[in-house]
Scaffold this active site. Structure first.
Site, mmCIF file in Angstrom:
data_model
loop_
_atom_site.group_PDB
_atom_site.id
_atom_site.type_symbol
_atom_site.label_atom_id
_atom_site.label_comp_id
_atom_site.label_asym_id
_atom_site.label_seq_id
_atom_site.Cartn_x
_atom_site.Cartn_y
_atom_site.Cartn_z
ATOM 1 N N GLY A 154 0.550 -4.896 0.864
ATOM 2 C CA GLY A 154 -0.649 -4.896 0.020
ATOM 3 C C GLY A 154 -0.413 -5.564 -1.328
ATOM 4 N N ALA B 163 0.869 -1.172 0.000
ATOM 5 C CA ALA B 163 0.000 0.000 0.000
ATOM 6 C C ALA B 163 0.908 1.225 0.000
ATOM 7 C CB ALA B 163 -0.879 -0.018 1.244
ATOM 8 N N GLU C 130 4.362 -5.418 7.416
ATOM 9 C CA GLU C 130 3.641 -4.348 8.122
ATOM 10 C C GLU C 130 4.112 -4.145 9.546
ATOM 11 O OE1 GLU C 130 2.244 -6.552 6.118
ATOM 12 O OE2 GLU C 130 0.887 -5.515 4.762
ATOM 13 N N GLU D 52 -0.827 -9.155 -0.656
ATOM 14 C CA GLU D 52 -2.260 -9.402 -0.444
ATOM 15 C C GLU D 52 -3.027 -9.383 -1.763
ATOM 16 O OE1 GLU D 52 -2.144 -6.205 2.484
ATOM 17 O OE2 GLU D 52 -3.166 -7.535 3.893
HETATM 18 N N1 COA Z 1 4.634 3.053 -0.591
HETATM 19 C C1 COA Z 1 5.014 4.219 -1.139
HETATM 20 N N2 COA Z 1 6.133 4.379 -1.858
HETATM 21 C C2 COA Z 1 6.902 3.274 -2.029
HETATM 22 C C3 COA Z 1 6.580 2.036 -1.477
HETATM 23 C C4 COA Z 1 5.381 1.940 -0.736
HETATM 24 N N3 COA Z 1 4.950 0.792 -0.196
HETATM 25 N N4 COA Z 1 7.540 1.145 -1.805
HETATM 26 C C5 COA Z 1 8.442 1.822 -2.541
HETATM 27 N N5 COA Z 1 8.052 3.117 -2.675
HETATM 28 C C6 COA Z 1 8.740 4.176 -3.400
HETATM 29 C C7 COA Z 1 9.928 4.718 -2.611
HETATM 30 O O1 COA Z 1 9.500 5.660 -1.653
HETATM 31 C C8 COA Z 1 10.748 5.332 -3.720
HETATM 32 O O2 COA Z 1 10.162 6.559 -4.079
HETATM 33 P P1 COA Z 1 11.104 7.857 -4.321
HETATM 34 O O3 COA Z 1 12.000 7.455 -5.470
HETATM 35 O O4 COA Z 1 10.143 8.945 -4.665
HETATM 36 O O5 COA Z 1 11.865 8.046 -3.060
HETATM 37 C C9 COA Z 1 10.505 4.365 -4.892
HETATM 38 O O6 COA Z 1 9.293 3.684 -4.597
HETATM 39 C C10 COA Z 1 11.605 3.342 -5.051
HETATM 40 O O7 COA Z 1 11.747 2.640 -3.821
HETATM 41 P P2 COA Z 1 13.147 2.463 -3.057
HETATM 42 O O8 COA Z 1 12.845 2.204 -1.612
HETATM 43 O O9 COA Z 1 14.053 3.592 -3.365
HETATM 44 O O10 COA Z 1 13.677 1.137 -3.770
HETATM 45 P P3 COA Z 1 14.713 0.084 -3.152
HETATM 46 O O11 COA Z 1 15.077 -0.794 -4.284
HETATM 47 O O12 COA Z 1 15.783 0.752 -2.409
HETATM 48 O O13 COA Z 1 13.839 -0.764 -2.081
HETATM 49 C C11 COA Z 1 11.906 -1.959 -1.281
HETATM 50 C C12 COA Z 1 12.781 -1.567 -2.492
HETATM 51 C C13 COA Z 1 10.688 -2.705 -1.800
HETATM 52 C C14 COA Z 1 12.731 -2.890 -0.352
HETATM 53 C C15 COA Z 1 11.509 -0.704 -0.516
HETATM 54 O O14 COA Z 1 10.960 0.223 -1.420
HETATM 55 C C16 COA Z 1 10.504 -0.943 0.567
HETATM 56 O O15 COA Z 1 10.822 -1.444 1.616
HETATM 57 N N6 COA Z 1 9.212 -0.568 0.327
HETATM 58 C C17 COA Z 1 8.172 -0.649 1.298
HETATM 59 C C18 COA Z 1 7.725 -2.091 1.491
HETATM 60 C C19 COA Z 1 6.633 -2.170 2.538
HETATM 61 O O16 COA Z 1 6.851 -1.944 3.702
HETATM 62 N N7 COA Z 1 5.441 -2.493 2.079
HETATM 63 C C20 COA Z 1 4.305 -2.651 2.934
HETATM 64 C C21 COA Z 1 3.510 -1.399 2.961
HETATM 65 S S1 COA Z 1 2.027 -1.624 3.921
#
Ligand code: COA
Length: 262
Positions: A115, A70, A138, A118
């Site tokens: 999400g 999400a 989460e 999910e």
């Molecule tokens: N919500 C909003 N933005 C997200 C996102 C999310 N769940 N997951 C990634 N993004 C965005 C990042 O903020 C970044 O945006 P920016 O370039 O404007 O800063 C872009 O997507 C790229 O992500 P980034 O984190 O730089 O890539 P990465 O390769 O370093 O890491 C992940 C990849 C998936 C490990 C990392 O993005 C992450 O942990 N995301 C969240 C996962 C999560 O907790 N999901 C559950 C949410 S309920």
């Protein structure tokens, strides 16, 4: 070829009886903001009664993510009421996928977290690229899954494995997801869509009413308000009044391929 939904968040294309639905927020790793989920629901419901479409392939744009969860930036400042509504609406979207009378396959092409995991679990079948990663992280955000992750993960991989993933927030690779039953197949990324098409091409030759009925019967097992066995008994009986049943049995007896009309 045709499209069914106009949106910046998703792209849709119908080709050879398949709806290709792609989450189109690549720069945000296809994070699911509320509007994107609404758009997905709209696109799925639009094909419920569309005889041109016999299956759906749901994927994410780019080679890095199916959906990384999400949209954290969107919900970070939500209050209790907004959080509750977000979860209830999300459940509605995923239920619409689960109830889709045409099989929906998640083509998981990268991160499938929170999400995103999910969303994949609400699909009927999951095919993962070798680089796919799954998890419900989460708890790292001081949260629980809000789009039925606690329910569907336990259904798919069993209570013990689900609880371990949910309480640790561990992220697992495609091979492990396959080992525990979270995904049906793992293939190289360049074969991902072809594998999904191979599955749906088999479905396309079957009786559409039977496909829809199978989905209803299986869903009934997980619906606490329903008795899955009774649903199956009724569904089975009703087929004896359909043209496709007559065609399917007749074709078998005449040693020919059935021509189902739905
Ligand atoms: N919500 C909003 N933005 C997200 C996102 C999310 N769940 N997951 C990634 N993004 C965005 C990042 O903020 C970044 O945006 P920016 O370039 O404007 O800063 C872009 O997507 C790229 O992500 P980034 O984190 O730089 O890539 P990465 O390769 O370093 O890491 C992940 C990849 C998936 C490990 C990392 O993005 C992450 O942990 N995301 C969240 C996962 C999560 O907790 N999901 C559950 C949410 S309920």
């Amino acid at each position: 070829m045709s499209t069914i939904a106009m949106s910046d968040n998703i792209t849709t294309r119908i080709e050879n009886g398949i709806l290709y639905l792609t989450i189109n927020r690549e720069t945000k790793l296809n994070a699911l903001n509320i509007q994107t989920l609404k758009d997905i629901k709209e696109a799925i419901i639009a094909i419920y009664e569309n005889k041109e479409v016999q299956g759906v392939i749901l994927t994410g744009a780019g080679a890095k993510a199916f959906a990384a969860g999400a949209d954290i930036a969107e919900f970070a400042n939500f209050n209790v009421e907004e959080g509750t509504r977000m979860s209830a609406d999300g459940h509605g979207v995923l239920n619409a996928i689960e109830k889709c009378p045409k099989p929906v396959i998640a083509a998981v092409n990268g991160f499938s977290l929170g999400g995103g995991c999910e969303l994949a679990m609400a699909c009927h079948i999951r095919v993962a690229a070798e680089n796919a990663k799954f998890g419900q992280p989460e708890v790292n955000l001081g949260l629980v899954p809000g789009y039925a992750g606690t329910q569907r993960l336990a259904q798919l991989v069993g209570r013990g494995r689900a609880l371990e993933l949910l309480v640790t927030g561990d992220v697992i690779n495609a091979a492990e997801a396959h080992r525990i039953g979270l995904v049906n197949h793992v293939v190289p990324q360049d074969q991902l869509i072809a594998k999904c098409e191979e599955i749906l091409n088999k479905v396309k030759s079957k009786a559409p009413l039977a496909i829809a009925s199978v989905v209803r019967c299986v869903n009934a097992h997980y619906d606490k308000k329903m008795d899955g066995n009774n649903v199956e008994i009724n569904e089975f009986g009703n087929f004896f009044g359909t043209e496709d049943f007559k065609e399917g049995t007749q074709a078998f007896l005449e040693k020919r391929t059935a021509n189902f009309k739905g």
